[in-house]
Write an enzyme that holds these catalytic residues in place. Structure first.
Site, PDB file in Angstrom:
ATOM      1  N   ARG A  57     -23.843  84.555 115.086  1.00  0.00           N
ATOM      2  CA  ARG A  57     -24.176  83.142 115.239  1.00  0.00           C
ATOM      3  C   ARG A  57     -25.434  82.718 114.495  1.00  0.00           C
ATOM      4  O   ARG A  57     -25.458  81.687 113.828  1.00  0.00           O
ATOM      5  CB  ARG A  57     -24.390  82.774 116.719  1.00  0.00           C
ATOM      6  CG  ARG A  57     -23.143  82.413 117.450  1.00  0.00           C
ATOM      7  CD  ARG A  57     -23.276  82.839 118.884  1.00  0.00           C
ATOM      8  NE  ARG A  57     -23.370  84.283 118.915  1.00  0.00           N
ATOM      9  CZ  ARG A  57     -22.322  85.112 118.882  1.00  0.00           C
ATOM     10  NH1 ARG A  57     -21.126  84.621 118.888  1.00  0.00           N
ATOM     11  NH2 ARG A  57     -22.472  86.423 118.866  1.00  0.00           N
ATOM     12  N   THR A  58     -26.503  83.519 114.640  1.00  0.00           N
ATOM     13  CA  THR A  58     -27.766  83.067 114.062  1.00  0.00           C
ATOM     14  C   THR A  58     -27.669  83.014 112.541  1.00  0.00           C
ATOM     15  O   THR A  58     -27.975  81.984 111.928  1.00  0.00           O
ATOM     16  CB  THR A  58     -28.921  83.985 114.526  1.00  0.00           C
ATOM     17  OG1 THR A  58     -28.895  84.045 115.947  1.00  0.00           O
ATOM     18  CG2 THR A  58     -30.265  83.454 114.078  1.00  0.00           C
ATOM     19  N   LYS A  85     -34.569 103.421 100.240  1.00  0.00           N
ATOM     20  CA  LYS A  85     -35.509 104.314  99.531  1.00  0.00           C
ATOM     21  C   LYS A  85     -36.867 104.333 100.212  1.00  0.00           C
ATOM     22  O   LYS A  85     -37.787 104.989  99.756  1.00  0.00           O
ATOM     23  CB  LYS A  85     -35.700 103.839  98.085  1.00  0.00           C
ATOM     24  CG  LYS A  85     -34.427 103.800  97.260  1.00  0.00           C
ATOM     25  CD  LYS A  85     -34.761 103.292  95.852  1.00  0.00           C
ATOM     26  CE  LYS A  85     -33.501 103.006  95.063  1.00  0.00           C
ATOM     27  NZ  LYS A  85     -33.792 102.268  93.831  1.00  0.00           N
ATOM     28  N   ARG A 106     -34.822  88.403 110.618  1.00  0.00           N
ATOM     29  CA  ARG A 106     -34.534  89.073 111.902  1.00  0.00           C
ATOM     30  C   ARG A 106     -34.919  90.540 111.736  1.00  0.00           C
ATOM     31  O   ARG A 106     -34.511  91.181 110.772  1.00  0.00           O
ATOM     32  CB  ARG A 106     -33.059  88.938 112.272  1.00  0.00           C
ATOM     33  CG  ARG A 106     -32.682  89.839 113.443  1.00  0.00           C
ATOM     34  CD  ARG A 106     -31.306  89.560 113.986  1.00  0.00           C
ATOM     35  NE  ARG A 106     -31.282  88.308 114.730  1.00  0.00           N
ATOM     36  CZ  ARG A 106     -30.283  87.949 115.545  1.00  0.00           C
ATOM     37  NH1 ARG A 106     -29.236  88.721 115.695  1.00  0.00           N
ATOM     38  NH2 ARG A 106     -30.328  86.801 116.193  1.00  0.00           N
ATOM     39  N   HIS A 134     -37.144  84.824 120.305  1.00  0.00           N
ATOM     40  CA  HIS A 134     -36.038  84.323 119.470  1.00  0.00           C
ATOM     41  C   HIS A 134     -36.157  82.793 119.530  1.00  0.00           C
ATOM     42  O   HIS A 134     -35.386  82.110 120.199  1.00  0.00           O
ATOM     43  CB  HIS A 134     -34.709  84.801 120.056  1.00  0.00           C
ATOM     44  CG  HIS A 134     -33.519  84.610 119.169  1.00  0.00           C
ATOM     45  ND1 HIS A 134     -33.516  83.785 118.063  1.00  0.00           N
ATOM     46  CD2 HIS A 134     -32.273  85.136 119.246  1.00  0.00           C
ATOM     47  CE1 HIS A 134     -32.310  83.829 117.507  1.00  0.00           C
ATOM     48  NE2 HIS A 134     -31.544  84.637 118.199  1.00  0.00           N
TER      49      HIS A 134
HETATM   50  C1  NCD Z   1     -28.868  87.078 120.822  1.00  0.00           C
HETATM   51  C2  NCD Z   1     -29.891  87.887 120.062  1.00  0.00           C
HETATM   52  O1  NCD Z   1     -29.642  88.342 118.955  1.00  0.00           O
HETATM   53  O2  NCD Z   1     -30.959  88.029 120.623  1.00  0.00           O
HETATM   54  N1  NCD Z   1     -27.847  86.550 120.073  1.00  0.00           N
HETATM   55  C3  NCD Z   1     -28.059  85.398 119.363  1.00  0.00           C
HETATM   56  O3  NCD Z   1     -28.896  85.330 118.506  1.00  0.00           O
HETATM   57  N2  NCD Z   1     -27.319  84.328 119.694  1.00  0.00           N
HETATM   58  C4  NCD Z   1     -28.424  87.638 122.094  1.00  0.00           C
HETATM   59  C5  NCD Z   1     -28.041  89.085 122.189  1.00  0.00           C
HETATM   60  O4  NCD Z   1     -28.000  89.825 121.223  1.00  0.00           O
HETATM   61  O5  NCD Z   1     -27.744  89.473 123.314  1.00  0.00           O
END
Ligand code: NCD
Length: 307
Positions: A57-58, A85, A106, A134
């Site tokens: 999703r993100t 590497k 991320r 997040h």
């Molecule tokens: C979450 C995350 O990556 O923290 N997912 C997201 O970004 N919608 C939730 C999760 O991984 O449980």
């Protein structure tokens, strides 16, 4: 003008969030009438994206947001890169950011977003940082609540792995700033870390801890269920839950205890903690919530680039 990044919900003033909600609603409405309404916004703009952890999703909603804004995205492929590497995250970030106008990151290491923002001179967006924050998820979560209730002063039950769930960490911080109250529903071993509770309480937010959802279901405006973060659990707990499954399972039987006006949210992905039988309940808002990720991220990118 100073470069703005969004690493934590602390990076924006409360009024900025309210402006972002209004802007998001406007974007959503305009796009429903004209899918091309915002294509001129990021014309000629290239964003960089580097994900060291899996995402559906993100990453997807950032890509959709950039494309709906008429911009382009360089989605760096970690697996096929010099990361293998031994190239450091900071060096990699400098390379991915070079020649782009903003960077989405991320990473499993808490604090890395701020370090990256300190060495590159474009806005950095934290798309999830280990067991920390997040903040773009909290933005879309609170937007969804604002959209549904027309206010943010609501009672939210956070349920599941509150110790490792970064979406819950950012949500309790942002919700507390916007006047929400929280019921933290989790086994004692997976309860919300004290620092987040202290942060919320310092703002006058009422936070209470519970081991079962039934205790509070009747008082909830929002039930926010999250999965067990198996990949982040210490070995002993992981083995226990591998045998027992998730400590919680939201089913129609639990929804029966919740007010008719309430909603169920989930940042997704779900595993076994939210039954698919709930999907047809009108209170199931998790797929609408996920779609809102596109519109909130469209508003966020424009805000950071002052467009
Ligand atoms: C979450 C995350 O990556 O923290 N997912 C997201 O970004 N919608 C939730 C999760 O991984 O449980």
């Amino acid at each position: 003008m100073a470069i703005r990044s969004y690493i934590s919900v602390d990076d924006f003033a409360t009024e900025e969030f309210l402006q972002l909600f209004t802007h998001t609603a406007e974007i959503k409405k305009n796009l429903a009438m004209n899918r091309a309404a915002y294509l001129d916004k990021l014309c000629g703009i290239l964003g960089g994206m580097m994900f060291y952890e899996p995402s559906t999703r993100t990453s997807g909603s950032f890509e959709k947001a950039v494309k709906r804004l008429g911009g382009q995205l360089y989605d760096f492929n970690i697996a096929a890169s010099s990361v293998a590497k031994g190239e450091s995250v900071l060096d990699t970030a400098c390379m991915v950011a070079g020649g782009t106008e903003f960077l989405i990151v991320r990473h499993p290491q808490q604090g890395i977003g701020r370090q990256i923002a300190n060495v590159i001179n474009i806005p950095v967006i934290n798309a999830g940082e280990g067991t920390g924050e997040h903040p773009t998820q909290a933005l879309l979560d609170m937007y969804t609540i604002w959209e549904r209730f027309n206010k943010t002063q609501v009672r939210i039950g956070l349920m599941g792995d509150l110790l490792h769930g970064r979406t819950c960490h950012s949500l309790i911080k942002l919700g507390a700033r916007l006047g929400a109250h929280f019921f933290c529903i989790a086994p004692i071993a997976l309860q919300m870390p004290k620092e987040y509770i202290a942060y919320a309480e310092s703002l006058g937010c009422i936070v209470s801890a519970h081991e079962t959802a039934e205790e509070v279901a009747g008082e909830l405006d929002v039930l926010y269920i999250t999965r067990l973060q198996k990949e982040r659990l210490p070995q002993a707990l992981r083995s226990q839950y591998e045998i027992e499954g998730s400590p919680y399972n939201v089913t129609p039987a639990l929804l029966a205890h919740m007010p008719v006006e309430s909603i169920v949210m989930h940042p997704l992905p779900r595993v076994d903690e939210l039954s698919v039988e709930c999907d047809t309940d009108p209170r199931a808002w998790y797929f609408k919530q996920a779609e809102n990720g596109i519109y909130t991220r469209m508003a966020l990118i424009q805000h950071l680039l002052s467009l």
